[in-house]
Design an enzyme around this catalytic site. Sequence first.
Site, PDB file in Angstrom:
ATOM      1  N   CYS A 343     -37.757  46.018  13.143  1.00  0.00           N
ATOM      2  CA  CYS A 343     -36.864  47.097  12.718  1.00  0.00           C
ATOM      3  C   CYS A 343     -37.371  48.507  13.016  1.00  0.00           C
ATOM      4  O   CYS A 343     -36.575  49.347  13.472  1.00  0.00           O
ATOM      5  CB  CYS A 343     -36.485  46.939  11.252  1.00  0.00           C
ATOM      6  SG  CYS A 343     -37.682  46.162  10.200  1.00  0.00           S
ATOM      7  N   ARG A 372     -47.418  37.651  11.726  1.00  0.00           N
ATOM      8  CA  ARG A 372     -47.696  37.888  10.311  1.00  0.00           C
ATOM      9  C   ARG A 372     -48.857  37.008   9.869  1.00  0.00           C
ATOM     10  O   ARG A 372     -48.916  35.825  10.210  1.00  0.00           O
ATOM     11  CB  ARG A 372     -46.453  37.594   9.455  1.00  0.00           C
ATOM     12  CG  ARG A 372     -45.260  38.474   9.816  1.00  0.00           C
ATOM     13  CD  ARG A 372     -44.025  38.130   9.020  1.00  0.00           C
ATOM     14  NE  ARG A 372     -42.875  38.907   9.494  1.00  0.00           N
ATOM     15  CZ  ARG A 372     -41.640  38.768   9.027  1.00  0.00           C
ATOM     16  NH1 ARG A 372     -41.394  37.879   8.073  1.00  0.00           N
ATOM     17  NH2 ARG A 372     -40.662  39.515   9.511  1.00  0.00           N
ATOM     18  N   GLN A 390     -37.970  36.397  16.510  1.00  0.00           N
ATOM     19  CA  GLN A 390     -36.748  36.553  15.728  1.00  0.00           C
ATOM     20  C   GLN A 390     -35.580  36.918  16.645  1.00  0.00           C
ATOM     21  O   GLN A 390     -35.743  37.695  17.584  1.00  0.00           O
ATOM     22  CB  GLN A 390     -36.912  37.657  14.686  1.00  0.00           C
ATOM     23  CG  GLN A 390     -37.935  37.342  13.602  1.00  0.00           C
ATOM     24  CD  GLN A 390     -38.067  38.492  12.610  1.00  0.00           C
ATOM     25  OE1 GLN A 390     -38.312  39.620  13.005  1.00  0.00           O
ATOM     26  NE2 GLN A 390     -37.893  38.203  11.337  1.00  0.00           N
ATOM     27  N   ASP A 392     -33.400  39.076  16.350  1.00  0.00           N
ATOM     28  CA  ASP A 392     -33.239  40.210  15.445  1.00  0.00           C
ATOM     29  C   ASP A 392     -32.154  41.152  15.943  1.00  0.00           C
ATOM     30  O   ASP A 392     -31.995  41.351  17.152  1.00  0.00           O
ATOM     31  CB  ASP A 392     -34.566  40.969  15.367  1.00  0.00           C
ATOM     32  CG  ASP A 392     -34.900  41.395  13.954  1.00  0.00           C
ATOM     33  OD1 ASP A 392     -34.011  41.327  13.097  1.00  0.00           O
ATOM     34  OD2 ASP A 392     -36.048  41.796  13.721  1.00  0.00           O
ATOM     35  N   HIS A 394     -30.022  44.999  14.577  1.00  0.00           N
ATOM     36  CA  HIS A 394     -29.804  46.044  13.581  1.00  0.00           C
ATOM     37  C   HIS A 394     -28.536  46.794  13.938  1.00  0.00           C
ATOM     38  O   HIS A 394     -28.328  47.168  15.092  1.00  0.00           O
ATOM     39  CB  HIS A 394     -31.014  46.979  13.505  1.00  0.00           C
ATOM     40  CG  HIS A 394     -32.250  46.272  13.045  1.00  0.00           C
ATOM     41  ND1 HIS A 394     -33.125  45.672  13.924  1.00  0.00           N
ATOM     42  CD2 HIS A 394     -32.718  46.026  11.794  1.00  0.00           C
ATOM     43  CE1 HIS A 394     -34.097  45.091  13.234  1.00  0.00           C
ATOM     44  NE2 HIS A 394     -33.877  45.286  11.948  1.00  0.00           N
ATOM     45  N   LYS A 473     -28.525  41.667  -0.115  1.00  0.00           N
ATOM     46  CA  LYS A 473     -28.509  40.829   1.087  1.00  0.00           C
ATOM     47  C   LYS A 473     -27.683  39.574   0.863  1.00  0.00           C
ATOM     48  O   LYS A 473     -27.424  39.158  -0.270  1.00  0.00           O
ATOM     49  CB  LYS A 473     -29.933  40.426   1.483  1.00  0.00           C
ATOM     50  CG  LYS A 473     -30.663  39.586   0.433  1.00  0.00           C
ATOM     51  CD  LYS A 473     -32.046  39.159   0.907  1.00  0.00           C
ATOM     52  CE  LYS A 473     -32.769  38.355  -0.174  1.00  0.00           C
ATOM     53  NZ  LYS A 473     -34.064  37.821   0.314  1.00  0.00           N
ATOM     54  N   HIS A 519     -29.675  44.903   8.667  1.00  0.00           N
ATOM     55  CA  HIS A 519     -30.544  43.958   9.374  1.00  0.00           C
ATOM     56  C   HIS A 519     -29.778  42.631   9.456  1.00  0.00           C
ATOM     57  O   HIS A 519     -29.151  42.238   8.477  1.00  0.00           O
ATOM     58  CB  HIS A 519     -31.833  43.671   8.597  1.00  0.00           C
ATOM     59  CG  HIS A 519     -32.677  44.858   8.311  1.00  0.00           C
ATOM     60  ND1 HIS A 519     -33.867  45.090   8.961  1.00  0.00           N
ATOM     61  CD2 HIS A 519     -32.538  45.874   7.419  1.00  0.00           C
ATOM     62  CE1 HIS A 519     -34.424  46.199   8.479  1.00  0.00           C
ATOM     63  NE2 HIS A 519     -33.620  46.681   7.541  1.00  0.00           N
TER      64      HIS A 519
END
Length: 641
Positions: A343, A372, A390, A392, A394, A473, A519
């Site tokens: 992000c 991570r 991911q 991912d 946005h 979320k 997200h």
Amino acid sequence: MSIEIKLPDGSSKEVEENATVYDVAASVGQGLARAALLGKINGEFADLTDVVKDGDTIEILTSKSPEALGVMRHSTAHILAEAVQTLYPGTQIGFGPQTDDGFFYDFALPESVSVNDFEKIENKMKEIIDLDEPFVKQVVTRDEAKEIFKDQRLKLEHIDDFDDDVQITIRKHGNFVDLCGGPHVARAGMIDKNAIKLTKVAGAYWKGDSEREMLTRIYGTAFFKKKDLTDYLTMIEEAEKRDHRKLGRELGIYTMDSLAGAGLPLYLPKGARVIRLMQEWLRRDLYDRGYEEVITPHVFNADVWKTSGHYGFYKENMYFFNINEGDDENPNLVEYAVKPMNCPGHVMLYRANLHSYRDLPLRYFEFGTVYRHEMSGVVHGLLRARGFTQDDAHVFCTKEQVVDEVCAILDLVDHIMTTFGFEYEAEISTRPSKSIGTDEMWEHATNSLKEACKQHNLDYDINEGDGAFYGPKIDIKVKDALGRTWQCSTVQVDFNMPERFNLTYRDADNTEQRPWMLHRAIFGSIERFLGILIEHYAGAFPLWLAPTQVAILPITDRHIDAAKDFEKKLKAVGGRVEMMLENEPMKVKIAKAQAEKIPYMVVIGDKEVENGTVSVRDRFEGDLGSWEQQKLIDVIKEAQL
């Protein structure tokens, strides 16, 4: 003298003063009294022997009550501890809670215990259950507790951890006693001795502290009916067959190497092919839906993570390192970190240009690999890795666009999950006690998520107070072929990033406004989703996703040229083909292709060469007979992305 109590349906009932929860059940009916396991007084768990008071609301719990299975399993954990203490004198007992699928108990044992000892322990548990003794609750002082547990060093330490004003409760069962507030079933005989099973043994640090003593943790499960236990054990056996770590190795999907490090998968060609197929399929769909692909670095200057807040709140889960950006005479050490999420990079891309309301919504997506630092004890194949990619994205939008954007994301979720054959459900997590953003922002964001679900005819549960500190979320939970639930997709509103990075856009009045940020990830972690898929399909990927779609098996060397010619035809329409040219009996080749779970096996011999046909086998249906070559070519062509 009588008192009046209330029942869950709102009705009232008179019972004798000093009546117990059991007495209330008996006053309703003897059938309920026989089925009663425990109760609730004003919403709090209560033993059947607890006395009710005037005005109390009383609920009777039976084996059909949602909470009952967990309570019975907790009681079974005590039975396990009693059996182990009896069989292994000198045993020190730790903690023994229920779990989602059973229970466990931690012990410091005078000798080692393995699965080979389970039958002996289970038999002792059954003997204890047959005695049908009650679980008796007793409140004691700190000094009384220390006297009771004077020979139990783990319990003594736990007692010392209690605050001075804590009410200490113990539970007695026969000669066994434990620190426990409950709840428990009334008597041991309420546990079906034929529906309990010890499942595994493992090591566990005392109080989860790796610096403390390693204890022996014995796991088990229990059900109200033997059939339920049998069904569960069958499911577990099937799950073991489907274990993605086992199948991933056998099917050549991925491997792990200690030299690379824990939680960092290495993809073999077939695994890499499946991942690329998933990505390309989704990439084309995202372009059609108005997304723009971006690429961001794997490492950023630590200042990025300080601005985003990760440096202060997530640092222990990140990998940091220093680079000398000066020289030997004038060193200049600069701190960097490998990204744990994508992000901040997307936020920086947004603020690289000026934006007006006409630019919004702006949808960035990236197949971004992140890292991570997961504790080694929780790393689990692809399902919990330290390095993962991911899918991912946005979305930067106006406040008014949130509902439409979430609806579009939910449409994408439905497309993907139904393609893979998953049933799914939604959960909306709301504002936690510690959060940022105004009441109005939280209300609008939460209502927008609810409205999007409503417009999409998607039922949802509310997970009160479990949203992120920066916004509410939606979590999507999928159900696999074994009925297990996995959390995959997520849609999150973020009030934090736009504020921290000072993101703006110009509205129609040429006034600076703060964009809203969403997200979203659909696969979530592609690695994790792949692991779930392997187990869901038991390694037999659908034709469109299979790394190898057709195995060609020439009967002898003289059939190889014809086999290679057919291979070219299949590859010309995008087919993924494996030639099996080993000098082995045909039944061995077929068995190998079957073990690799290849959708189609094609046998080519004299007859096939003469007729221009192929003999086709399906991995599930077996021999499909002789096909015209074009028929299979069309099937494979249709299956391409």
